[in-house]
Write a protein that holds these residues in place. Structure first.
Motif, PDB file in Angstrom:
ATOM      1  N   GLY A  97     -11.927  -8.426  -6.777  1.00 16.52           N
ATOM      2  CA  GLY A  97     -11.748  -8.133  -8.190  1.00 16.52           C
ATOM      3  C   GLY A  97     -12.985  -7.645  -8.912  1.00 16.52           C
ATOM      4  O   GLY A  97     -12.878  -7.108 -10.015  1.00 16.52           O
ATOM      5  N   ASN A  98     -14.162  -7.803  -8.325  1.00 17.34           N
ATOM      6  CA  ASN A  98     -15.383  -7.374  -9.001  1.00 17.34           C
ATOM      7  C   ASN A  98     -15.680  -5.893  -8.804  1.00 17.34           C
ATOM      8  O   ASN A  98     -16.653  -5.372  -9.349  1.00 17.34           O
ATOM      9  N   ASN A  99     -14.883  -5.203  -8.005  1.00 18.17           N
ATOM     10  CA  ASN A  99     -15.033  -3.768  -7.780  1.00 18.17           C
ATOM     11  C   ASN A  99     -13.655  -3.135  -7.939  1.00 18.17           C
ATOM     12  O   ASN A  99     -12.779  -3.300  -7.090  1.00 18.17           O
ATOM     13  N   ARG A 100     -13.463  -2.410  -9.018  1.00 17.45           N
ATOM     14  CA  ARG A 100     -12.125  -1.912  -9.337  1.00 17.45           C
ATOM     15  C   ARG A 100     -11.582  -0.935  -8.299  1.00 17.45           C
ATOM     16  O   ARG A 100     -10.399  -0.981  -7.973  1.00 17.45           O
ATOM     17  N   ALA A 101     -12.430  -0.054  -7.788  1.00 15.43           N
ATOM     18  CA  ALA A 101     -11.971   0.913  -6.793  1.00 15.43           C
ATOM     19  C   ALA A 101     -11.540   0.204  -5.511  1.00 15.43           C
ATOM     20  O   ALA A 101     -10.480   0.493  -4.940  1.00 15.43           O
ATOM     21  N   ARG A 102     -12.374  -0.746  -5.047  1.00 12.38           N
ATOM     22  CA  ARG A 102     -12.042  -1.493  -3.834  1.00 12.38           C
ATOM     23  C   ARG A 102     -10.806  -2.355  -4.048  1.00 12.38           C
ATOM     24  O   ARG A 102      -9.943  -2.467  -3.164  1.00 12.38           O
ATOM     25  N   HIS A 103     -10.707  -2.953  -5.224  1.00 11.21           N
ATOM     26  CA  HIS A 103      -9.546  -3.772  -5.554  1.00 11.21           C
ATOM     27  C   HIS A 103      -8.267  -2.957  -5.489  1.00 11.21           C
ATOM     28  O   HIS A 103      -7.289  -3.338  -4.831  1.00 11.21           O
ATOM     29  N   LEU A 104      -8.264  -1.798  -6.160  1.00 14.62           N
ATOM     30  CA  LEU A 104      -7.062  -0.971  -6.172  1.00 14.62           C
ATOM     31  C   LEU A 104      -6.760  -0.420  -4.793  1.00 14.62           C
ATOM     32  O   LEU A 104      -5.587  -0.331  -4.397  1.00 14.62           O
ATOM     33  N   LEU A 105      -7.780  -0.077  -4.033  1.00 17.15           N
ATOM     34  CA  LEU A 105      -7.556   0.438  -2.679  1.00 17.15           C
ATOM     35  C   LEU A 105      -6.919  -0.622  -1.785  1.00 17.15           C
ATOM     36  O   LEU A 105      -5.929  -0.350  -1.095  1.00 17.15           O
ATOM     37  N   VAL A 106      -7.476  -1.831  -1.796  1.00 17.69           N
ATOM     38  CA  VAL A 106      -6.955  -2.896  -0.922  1.00 17.69           C
ATOM     39  C   VAL A 106      -5.534  -3.274  -1.335  1.00 17.69           C
ATOM     40  O   VAL A 106      -4.636  -3.403  -0.485  1.00 17.69           O
ATOM     41  N   SER A 107      -5.301  -3.450  -2.621  1.00 20.87           N
ATOM     42  CA  SER A 107      -3.967  -3.855  -3.070  1.00 20.87           C
ATOM     43  C   SER A 107      -2.937  -2.773  -2.760  1.00 20.87           C
ATOM     44  O   SER A 107      -1.804  -3.079  -2.346  1.00 20.87           O
ATOM     45  N   THR A 108      -3.317  -1.509  -2.931  1.00 20.49           N
ATOM     46  CA  THR A 108      -2.389  -0.417  -2.643  1.00 20.49           C
ATOM     47  C   THR A 108      -2.132  -0.297  -1.146  1.00 20.49           C
ATOM     48  O   THR A 108      -1.013   0.010  -0.721  1.00 20.49           O
ATOM     49  N   ALA A 109      -3.154  -0.542  -0.342  1.00 20.57           N
ATOM     50  CA  ALA A 109      -2.976  -0.491   1.111  1.00 20.57           C
ATOM     51  C   ALA A 109      -2.000  -1.567   1.579  1.00 20.57           C
ATOM     52  O   ALA A 109      -1.134  -1.318   2.437  1.00 20.57           O
ATOM     53  N   ILE A 110      -2.107  -2.764   1.024  1.00 17.26           N
ATOM     54  CA  ILE A 110      -1.176  -3.835   1.390  1.00 17.26           C
ATOM     55  C   ILE A 110       0.221  -3.529   0.872  1.00 17.26           C
ATOM     56  O   ILE A 110       1.231  -3.749   1.562  1.00 17.26           O
ATOM     57  N   PRO A 260     -13.238   7.319  -1.781  1.00 14.11           N
ATOM     58  CA  PRO A 260     -14.636   7.787  -1.887  1.00 14.11           C
ATOM     59  C   PRO A 260     -15.502   6.953  -2.834  1.00 14.11           C
ATOM     60  O   PRO A 260     -16.722   7.133  -2.852  1.00 14.11           O
ATOM     61  N   TYR A 261     -14.902   6.042  -3.590  1.00 17.18           N
ATOM     62  CA  TYR A 261     -15.645   5.344  -4.640  1.00 17.18           C
ATOM     63  C   TYR A 261     -15.839   3.849  -4.374  1.00 17.18           C
ATOM     64  O   TYR A 261     -16.314   3.142  -5.251  1.00 17.18           O
ATOM     65  N   ILE A 262     -15.508   3.376  -3.200  1.00 15.01           N
ATOM     66  CA  ILE A 262     -15.565   1.927  -2.963  1.00 15.01           C
ATOM     67  C   ILE A 262     -17.002   1.396  -2.972  1.00 15.01           C
ATOM     68  O   ILE A 262     -17.211   0.198  -3.156  1.00 15.01           O
ATOM     69  N   HIS A 263     -17.987   2.273  -2.795  1.00 17.77           N
ATOM     70  CA  HIS A 263     -19.388   1.843  -2.841  1.00 17.77           C
ATOM     71  C   HIS A 263     -20.114   2.398  -4.068  1.00 17.77           C
ATOM     72  O   HIS A 263     -21.336   2.282  -4.173  1.00 17.77           O
ATOM     73  N   SER A 264     -19.357   2.980  -4.983  1.00 16.92           N
ATOM     74  CA  SER A 264     -19.961   3.576  -6.174  1.00 16.92           C
ATOM     75  C   SER A 264     -20.275   2.503  -7.215  1.00 16.92           C
ATOM     76  O   SER A 264     -19.641   1.441  -7.255  1.00 16.92           O
ATOM     77  N   ASP A 265     -21.262   2.783  -8.056  1.00 22.93           N
ATOM     78  CA  ASP A 265     -21.583   1.881  -9.154  1.00 22.93           C
ATOM     79  C   ASP A 265     -21.250   2.522 -10.504  1.00 22.93           C
ATOM     80  O   ASP A 265     -21.834   2.184 -11.531  1.00 22.93           O
ATOM     81  N   ALA A 266     -20.324   3.470 -10.498  1.00 24.04           N
ATOM     82  CA  ALA A 266     -19.893   4.113 -11.746  1.00 24.04           C
ATOM     83  C   ALA A 266     -19.329   3.070 -12.700  1.00 24.04           C
ATOM     84  O   ALA A 266     -18.810   2.018 -12.295  1.00 24.04           O
ATOM     85  N   ARG A 267     -19.400   3.383 -13.991  1.00 21.44           N
ATOM     86  CA  ARG A 267     -18.995   2.413 -15.016  1.00 21.44           C
ATOM     87  C   ARG A 267     -17.535   1.993 -14.859  1.00 21.44           C
ATOM     88  O   ARG A 267     -17.211   0.820 -15.001  1.00 21.44           O
ATOM     89  N   TRP A 268     -16.662   2.958 -14.540  1.00 22.44           N
ATOM     90  CA  TRP A 268     -15.239   2.635 -14.464  1.00 22.44           C
ATOM     91  C   TRP A 268     -14.909   1.739 -13.273  1.00 22.44           C
ATOM     92  O   TRP A 268     -13.828   1.145 -13.225  1.00 22.44           O
TER      93      TRP A 268
END
Length: 273
Positions: A97-110, A260-268
């Motif tokens: 939950g602390n990384n929105r891109a990773r969160h959305l990627l993992v939840s969508t993959a499941i 492409p954004y799972i390791h990004s530190d962008a604001r969003w």
């Protein structure tokens, strides 16, 4: 009107400095998915909503009142399995939950895994329980009966298909709802849009037309309606399997957007407020 169209465009193609970045178009796609799955569930699974699950509480009341067309167990099963999905979604939030891109990627993959399992399950179920012949004993009817179909049978083994799809699709939508809730992107809950519609009218009345966020809110309502239209069109033509395939394509698109954004530190990605 021009400002509303620009707002709609920024929702689908956000600027680099947009506070919610690619989350907005991704959630619009997931709203389309919600329309697809609710068209399938309501029209083919015995009057249940798999995505807009609140309606099932009302449907339980209808079923207990013996209203025609409503069966209590489909609503109860949908609610129970949706809660399983919400629980899974909560665990995903706990770990990612602390990384929105990773969160959305993992939840969508499941979520994708559940939908793929539903498609495979329907295919296998039809192989072992092919649709019975409804057209007599002529050779063509026998041939049709002998061939497995990805479309739902309409006779004695339909309950197996209903159970399979509810058990797999309701958790998928429970995950999606918990994810959208955590991301908290304004006006993009992906399922229940009552407050979105209310916001358009109430904000226009209270603050004027320019404060209605009509462009952004209209996009998400249109996505849900188009998903429902697409799902209903496919379902009425006997292509329930195609609904699942379109869902799979949409979920893959969301994963591709986030990857492409799972390791990004962008604001969003990092800003949880």
């Amino acid at each position: 009107m021009t400002s509303h169209l620009a707002e709609a465009g920024r929702t689908l193609i956000p600027r680099k400095d947009d506070r919610y970045g690619l989350l907005s178009p991704a959630l619009v796609i997931l709203t389309f998915v919600a329309g697809l799955v609710d068209a399938l569930s309501y029209l083919a699974l015995g009057h249940v909503f798999v995505a807009n699950v609140t309606g099932n509480i009302v449907f339980l009341g209808f079923a207990f009142a013996h209203a025609q067309g409503f069966v209590w167990w489909t609503s109860a099963l949908t609610l129970a399995t949706f809660m399983v999905g919400a629980f899974i979604g909560g665990r995903i939030i706990h770990y990612f939950g602390n990384n929105r891109a990773r969160h959305l990627l993992v939840s969508t993959a499941i979520q994708l895994a559940f939908v793929v399992a539903a498609l495979i399950g329907i295919y296998l179920l039809n192989q072992f329980a092919p649709e019975p012949s409804m057209g007599g004993t002529d050779a063509s009817a026998i041939a049709r009966a002998a061939q497995p179909s990805l479309n739902f049978p309409t006779a004695r083994h339909i309950d197996l298909h209903i159970i399979l799809l509810i058990v797999l699709l309701a958790p998928a939508m429970g995950i999606q709802n918990s994810t959208a809730r955590k991301l908290s992107v304004p006006d993009l809950p992906t399922t229940v849009l009552t407050m979105t519609l209310t916001g358009i009218i109430a904000d226009t009345s209270a603050h004027g037309h320019e404060q209605s966020k009509l462009g952004r809110r209209a996009i998400v309502m249109l996505a849900l309606a188009l998903g429902a239209l697409t799902g209903a069109t496919l379902q009425t033509r006997g292509h329930e399997d195609m609904i699942l395939m379109v869902m799979i394509a949409c979920l893959i698109a969301v994963i591709a957007m986030m990857l492409p954004y799972i390791h990004s530190d962008a604001r969003w990605i990092t800003d949880s407020k």
